[in-house]
Design an enzyme around this catalytic site. Structure first.
Site, PDB file in Angstrom:
ATOM      1  N   ASP A  38     -18.155 -15.522  -2.191  1.00 35.81           N
ATOM      2  CA  ASP A  38     -18.684 -16.556  -2.095  1.00 35.81           C
ATOM      3  C   ASP A  38     -20.617 -16.108  -2.097  1.00 35.81           C
ATOM      4  OD1 ASP A  38     -16.518 -17.273  -1.027  1.00 35.81           O
ATOM      5  OD2 ASP A  38     -16.807 -17.902   0.627  1.00 35.81           O
ATOM      6  N   TRP A  62     -11.506  -6.879  -2.012  1.00 35.13           N
ATOM      7  CA  TRP A  62     -11.882  -7.928  -0.825  1.00 35.13           C
ATOM      8  C   TRP A  62     -11.740  -7.094   0.272  1.00 35.13           C
ATOM      9  CZ3 TRP A  62     -10.116  -9.825   3.733  1.00 35.13           C
ATOM     10  CH2 TRP A  62     -11.101 -10.619   4.261  1.00 35.13           C
TER      11      TRP A  62
END
Ligand code: FRU
Length: 491
Positions: A38, A62
């Site tokens: 994001d 991630w």
């Protein structure tokens, strides 16, 4: 698949990866190496756009969530800086926003220059999510955590993604407003504050949503329409259900905001903001010049983001998009209000025509980065198909279908390995207009494909993994068309 926000951090290192470097997008923000998701803390300070982003300093998966940092003056060419807010042993730094604290309401400034304050979600090892602050006293360049963190803690495990803005409407004095989600309970929570440190509950917004979808990354913005101020709630929703063929997507909701409560416009429902597979977590810049509402989104999808075959970076932002509201084209029959997305495009594009004659296929080498501008006459239900190829492999086909008045994007399973089973997809969007002439822009920048139709009221974004030689486009169909290729000489 597990929630992206509850996985244990991965610790893969850049050295684990093999394979040639992927072509790198030129007009889009990508990290030099490693994982990005994001956009965070988008803020314009002293003529410089700062983009922070969910970043793993330790690898291409991630994990180790920290705020990466890049700056730009034109929103298209970016310079990556050191990690702004690093993870610690007991805190992952999840998504959030940043504001210039004009007048030092927080008291966190040095008394000389207004501080820039970041509001992020601290996801701690006790598996709680609370809102925390970091402050920059050098206009956004370097950051320090606030000693009094967290500033807003509800004892929740799914309370995240605070977006803060200054609200000066209504009858009271100007205040800070925060929107944040209870991701699993499907609520956007609204709080207010005078100083960014003490927050007061205002209300919640919770229109029904399918149970398998998480709510994430809200934003609440005002936009003018017919001389009035209207409000738009932006939201990202993600489903972990493999049967959900969309995975991650963004929605918007039209309404009004009185400083306390977001009230839906009569008859409104969530509408999709981007009709492609790869647009998520989009939020807008604080303090953008001239009150412009400029949004960046993450161009991926949690269903397969971890398996995207780019090297040595994984993750990219969209083109910046300026948001506006417009009365829908009455001829297109919708009669309502559209959210329009206008991409920020490079200056000095040079255009060359592609020689397209009806019934005769044409082919054009675009290179790694370029934009196709297509004007097609679809009278009588004619069609135009654009095959987006890497060498001889068709990575995706864009069909302008005069019979259904739709644009159809068909992304088959790519050859080779490393892409997830839910990657192949067919997506449709309206072409609008007068039922005959269609006008479409297709931005191709390495593996990022963004398509704008209906003057920005219909948009779709997708990834397609082109090789080092870039894009070759084949145009065919029975419609007559004008196709132009725009490029800069920076590639
Ligand atoms: C959305 C999201 C956010 C969270 C962040 C973690 O993509 O799941 O809700 O803050 O990513 O990286």
């Amino acid at each position: 698949m597990e929630s992206p926000t509850t996985d244990a951090p991965e610790l893969d290192s850049p050295g684990d990866r093999i394979g040639p470097p992927s072509p790198r997008p030129v007009w889009h923000l990508t990290p030099e190496r490693n994982w990005m998701n994001d956009p965070n803390g988008l803020v314009h300070v002293d003529g410089v756009f700062h983009a922070f982003f969910q970043y793993n300093p330790g690898g291409a998966g991630w994990g180790n969530m920290s705020w990466g940092h890049a700056v730009s003056e034109d929103l298209l060419t970016w310079r990556e800086l050191d990690v702004a807010i690093p993870f610690t042993d007991n805190e992952q730094v999840y998504s959030g926003s940043a504001v210039i604290d004009h007048g030092n309401t927080s008291g966190l400034g040095d008394g000389v220059t207004d501080p820039v304050v970041a509001i992020y979600t601290a996801a701690t090892t006790d598996r709680l999510q609370a809102q925390a602050l970091a402050v920059s006293r050098d206009r956004g360049m370097t950051w320090e955590r606030y000693a009094g963190n967290p500033v807003l803690d509800r004892g929740s495990r799914e309370f995240r993604d605070p977006k803060v803005f200054r609200y000066s409407g209504g009858d009271g004095p100007a205040r800070w407003i925060m929107v944040a989600v209870e991701a699993v309970a499907h609520e956007v929570l609204i709080y207010s504050s005078e100083n960014l440190r003490d927050w007061t509950w205002e209300s919640k917004f919770d229109v029904p949503m399918p149970l398998d979808e998480l709510w994430e990354c809200p934003d609440l913005i005002s936009l003018p329409l017919d001389g009035e101020e209207r409000w738009v709630m932006l939201l990202s929703t993600h489903s972990h259900d493999p049967a959900n063929t969309q995975g991650s997507r963004m929605r918007w909701f039209l309404g009004d905001f009185d400083g306390h409560r977001f009230v839906p416009a009569p008859g409104e429902q969530w509408r999709l903001l981007d009709l492609g597979r790869d647009f998520y977590a989009g939020v807008t810049f604080a303090d953008a010049p001239d009150g412009r509402r400029l949004m960046l989104g993450w161009m991926s999808n949690w269903q397969y983001a971890r398996e995207v075959p780019t090297e040595p970076f994984r993750g990219a932002m969209s083109l910046p998009r300026e948001l506006s509201l417009r009365r829908a084209d009455a001829r297109a029959g919708s009669g309502g209000i559209d959210l329009v997305q206008t991409p920020v495009v490079p200056e000095g594009l040079e255009w060359r025509p592609v020689d397209v004659a009806a019934h005769e296929p044409a082919e054009v080498e675009v290179g790694v980065t370029g934009v196709l501008s297509v004007e097609a006459d679809l009278a009588g239900g004619r069609t135009l198909a654009l095959e987006l190829c890497s060498g001889d492999e068709v990575l995706a086909t864009v069909t302008l279908d005069g019979a259904s008045r739709e644009l159809v994007f068909d992304r088959p399973a790519p050859g080779g390995e490393g892409v997830h089973e839910t990657f192949p997809s067919v997506r449709r969007m309206p072409l609008g207009g007068d039922g005959r002439l269609a006008s479409v822009q297709i931005f191709l920048d390495a593996h990022l494909v963004e398509i704008f139709a209906c003057d920005g009221a219909a948009v779709m974004s997708h990834q397609a993994f082109v090789g080092a030689d870039g894009w070759r486009v084949r145009v065919a169909g029975d419609a007559s068309a004008q196709v132009m290729v725009g490029a800069t000489d920076t590639e």
